[in-house]
Design a protein around this motif. Sequence first.
Motif, short mmCIF file in Angstrom:
data_model
loop_
_atom_site.label_atom_id
_atom_site.label_comp_id
_atom_site.label_asym_id
_atom_site.label_seq_id
_atom_site.Cartn_x
_atom_site.Cartn_y
_atom_site.Cartn_z
N THR A 152 0.83 -1.21 0.00
CA THR A 152 0.00 0.00 0.00
C THR A 152 0.86 1.25 0.00
OG1 THR A 152 -1.82 -1.15 1.10
CG2 THR A 152 -1.80 1.25 1.24
N MET A 155 2.67 1.73 -3.35
CA MET A 155 1.82 2.40 -4.34
C MET A 155 1.73 3.89 -4.06
SD MET A 155 -1.32 -0.26 -5.10
CE MET A 155 -1.81 -0.55 -3.39
N LYS A 156 1.53 4.24 -2.80
CA LYS A 156 1.38 5.66 -2.44
C LYS A 156 2.66 6.43 -2.78
CE LYS A 156 -0.98 9.07 -0.53
NZ LYS A 156 -1.56 9.03 0.84
N LEU A 218 -5.00 6.47 -1.29
CA LEU A 218 -4.05 6.56 -2.40
C LEU A 218 -4.14 7.90 -3.12
CD1 LEU A 218 -4.31 2.96 -3.91
CD2 LEU A 218 -2.45 3.90 -2.53
#
Length: 418
Positions: A152, A155-156, A218
């Motif tokens: 996670t 991705m961020k 996100l």
Amino acid sequence: MLERSSQQREGVTPEGPINAALVGVSGFGRVHYGDLLRQQERGRVRLIGATVINQAEEVETCRHLQALGCRLYDDAETMFRELRGEIDLCCIPTGIHQHAPMTVAALRAGANVLVEKPAAATLGDVYAMRAAERETGGFVAVGFQSMYAPETLVMKRAILAGDIGKLRAIKCRALWPRLDSYYTRNAWAGRLKLGERWVLDSPFNNAVAHQLNMICFLAGTELHRSARLQRVEAELLRAHAIESADTASLRLLTEDGVTLHFVVTHCSETVLDPEIVVRGDRGSIHWTFDEMRLQKRDGSLVQLPCLGGTPLRDAMQEAVRARVRDPEVFVCDLGVAGTHTLAVNGAHLACPVHAIPERFVERYPAEGAIKTVVRGIEGAVARAFDEERLFSELGVPWARPGGVASLTDPQAVAAAFR
């Protein structure tokens, strides 16, 4: 302000076990119970108290807890009173409508809290929980487990670094059918309110809430913060005999101009686990339970397996345990989870829940219960996802146009649910 119990007790070291308590061992509480047992076996947690209101039905579990030296209670109020100042972390996997009052009570008893997702039913509840944090000096982590997966933040960071160019949109879809027994498993499932307390149960506030929270996160312009939401368009529908929605299409706009699409149903014939696509003008990210694929602007491809199952649950427990010792450790806090609640509340303000006409619904026996299927739902969800449109914009015959709710004044949204 209360001094935290882990700072007061003698003999507690940063590496030593923390004292934990649990409210409930049945239903999803069974998952938290298993989480804490694994942590105890590893010497990271000492389970000192558990509230079990149905001890006659959980005889073996109660025996096991007592064998571990855990004190049992019939109600949480008594547990918080008798263990005041001794609990480092209290896990609260209760019904949605109980999250806020239980969390506030645990904080005032000197505990930090891991509350099951969502943070609460309403933004007003979240505000009350945040006020209790300030009052006591404790913290609240929310059990959006995907937030504790390493991919996670990968991705961020990629989004913030511009690896996919300018962020344009993020979208999610899921087909997660539920039998009618899912809605009779407790008193609050499928409800908008239970007595005087809001519940707002729905796929986007329960089973697939993880992913709605995730796309809001996100889209945020800071690494550990979610997006600032401007408005939400919503179409909320139901085919089951419930109050709230079992099917929804949402379109949110952030203050930075990013569009968030979310489409979900519990009324499909087939299963499609949640899928997220992040679309930039020079690249993209594709996320599923199994894998994260990052297509960068330079043409390179990064593929990572996604953490899931027990390892993901353990990662969440480890992060929250570390946060007890170190305030710099990232957890899904009420700032992040509160953005999800703002989106949920806004969706309900934008659109009432409409019943799908019976002529589009099939019901038949399955697994000792009744399965409810909306004909053509798989195709409608696929088109809504691919075309980034709402159901009614596709001309779906059972769809009903919804409305728009502004999210720029969260206090006004909170006031609508008092």
